[in-house]
Design an enzyme around this catalytic site. Sequence first.
Site, PDB file in Angstrom:
ATOM      1  N   TYR A 123     -11.785   2.623  -9.176  1.00 47.43           N
ATOM      2  CA  TYR A 123     -11.366   3.541  -8.125  1.00 47.43           C
ATOM      3  C   TYR A 123     -11.418   5.009  -8.523  1.00 47.43           C
ATOM      4  CZ  TYR A 123      -8.881  -0.873  -7.157  1.00 47.43           C
ATOM      5  OH  TYR A 123      -8.548  -2.182  -6.993  1.00 47.43           O
ATOM      6  N   GLY A 176       0.792  -1.223   0.000  1.00 50.19           N
ATOM      7  CA  GLY A 176       0.000   0.000   0.000  1.00 50.19           C
ATOM      8  C   GLY A 176       0.821   1.268   0.000  1.00 50.19           C
ATOM      9  N   GLU A 188       5.800  -5.769   1.322  1.00 50.86           N
ATOM     10  CA  GLU A 188       5.310  -6.142  -0.003  1.00 50.86           C
ATOM     11  C   GLU A 188       5.210  -4.890  -0.880  1.00 50.86           C
ATOM     12  OE1 GLU A 188       1.699  -8.441   0.307  1.00 50.86           O
ATOM     13  OE2 GLU A 188       2.366  -9.380   2.176  1.00 50.86           O
ATOM     14  N   PRO A 189       6.350  -4.424  -1.387  1.00 50.98           N
ATOM     15  CA  PRO A 189       6.359  -3.167  -2.146  1.00 50.98           C
ATOM     16  C   PRO A 189       6.185  -3.359  -3.648  1.00 50.98           C
ATOM     17  CG  PRO A 189       8.600  -3.865  -1.768  1.00 50.98           C
ATOM     18  CD  PRO A 189       7.713  -4.954  -1.185  1.00 50.98           C
ATOM     19  N   GLY A 190       5.553  -4.472  -4.056  1.00 53.43           N
ATOM     20  CA  GLY A 190       5.497  -4.803  -5.479  1.00 53.43           C
ATOM     21  C   GLY A 190       4.931  -3.705  -6.355  1.00 53.43           C
ATOM     22  N   CYS A 239     -19.052   0.020 -24.944  1.00 49.78           N
ATOM     23  CA  CYS A 239     -20.458   0.448 -24.828  1.00 49.78           C
ATOM     24  C   CYS A 239     -20.948   0.364 -23.395  1.00 49.78           C
ATOM     25  CB  CYS A 239     -21.354  -0.369 -25.755  1.00 49.78           C
ATOM     26  SG  CYS A 239     -20.957  -0.188 -27.495  1.00 49.78           S
ATOM     27  N   GLU A 240     -20.117   0.758 -22.461  1.00 49.07           N
ATOM     28  CA  GLU A 240     -20.479   0.804 -21.047  1.00 49.07           C
ATOM     29  C   GLU A 240     -20.202   2.212 -20.525  1.00 49.07           C
ATOM     30  OE1 GLU A 240     -21.823  -1.109 -18.868  1.00 49.07           O
ATOM     31  OE2 GLU A 240     -21.919  -3.045 -19.876  1.00 49.07           O
ATOM     32  N   ARG A 275      -8.675   0.033 -13.520  1.00 47.48           N
ATOM     33  CA  ARG A 275      -8.508   0.863 -12.327  1.00 47.48           C
ATOM     34  C   ARG A 275      -9.324   2.163 -12.365  1.00 47.48           C
ATOM     35  NH1 ARG A 275      -4.432   3.025 -10.662  1.00 47.48           N
ATOM     36  NH2 ARG A 275      -4.515   2.504  -8.455  1.00 47.48           N
ATOM     37  N   TYR A 330      -1.041  -4.417 -11.146  1.00 42.23           N
ATOM     38  CA  TYR A 330      -2.264  -5.169 -11.389  1.00 42.23           C
ATOM     39  C   TYR A 330      -2.994  -4.720 -12.659  1.00 42.23           C
ATOM     40  CZ  TYR A 330      -1.478  -6.523  -6.554  1.00 42.23           C
ATOM     41  OH  TYR A 330      -0.936  -7.001  -5.399  1.00 42.23           O
TER      42      TYR A 330
END
Length: 278
Positions: free
Chosen positions: A112, A25, A66-68, A150-151, A108, A186
């Site tokens: 978000y 995070g 976990e700094p991925g 079309c969304e 994303r 991601y």
Amino acid sequence: MSVDRALEAVGSWFPETEALNLGGGFPVARMPGEPRADLTRLGEYARRRFEEFAQRTGQRLIMEVEPGTLLVAGAGFLLTSVLERRKGAGRDVMEFVVVDGGMDCLLRPMLYGSSHPFSVVSAEGRLLSAEGTTACGTEFGKMVVVGVCCETGDCLTLDCRGTPVARSMARPDRGDFLVVGGAGAYGSTMSVSGYNSRLQAPEVLVGSSGDIRLCRKRQSLLQLVQNERGLEAGGNGRAFSSDRMYEALSGAAGRSPGGQLDRQLSRDSPGPDGDAPA
């Protein structure tokens, strides 16, 4: 949870703990002006607290992080082609840039309301604008970037309330490229390829010396429908086969060789141990 609170919980409730995972995070700073985590400063603070904890309790812990996303988010780019530029209707007219990679490639913004930096590149490879800047002599404007699914949510410029927001960039023409930054981590795994028969995009790896390697091929239409099976004939006596489905999806009705698709899918289907047959 802060480092101090996590260490306090371990000391009070988990005396047998050997490793403490502080998670991830960490702020990434995809956009100019956004904060980015200072891992050196954070690491030094955490190290001091872990050493003080060990001196106080005699319990030496392994620190895990976990700094991925922080490491690789900025290493991924979504390369899209501009299909058209159009203006909306109504009193508050917006100008739209339609690209061939929207929510099916990068989810994303829809999930978000996250912002990603845009660069506009001409069809000839000339940089027309980067995030917040423009090349000399380039027409500039505020535009909303949308995909072709079309969304309502198929938009790369949404705010946290799901409202389209116009972004400043060079006005691209059909055939130009819109490069979306911050698409690592991601970006690929969260994509919704397959929606509206949108195929999974290929991925290329650019080495430190500039060499380019294909690390994932573009998905084929056969792969998209390979798990579909033919249906038994219904009340009208007509069966729906995967060949007919292929014809419907590809627009090649009447041209698909009978049985070819089923035979191809049979060859490509996994064997009893999960491996594709040779």
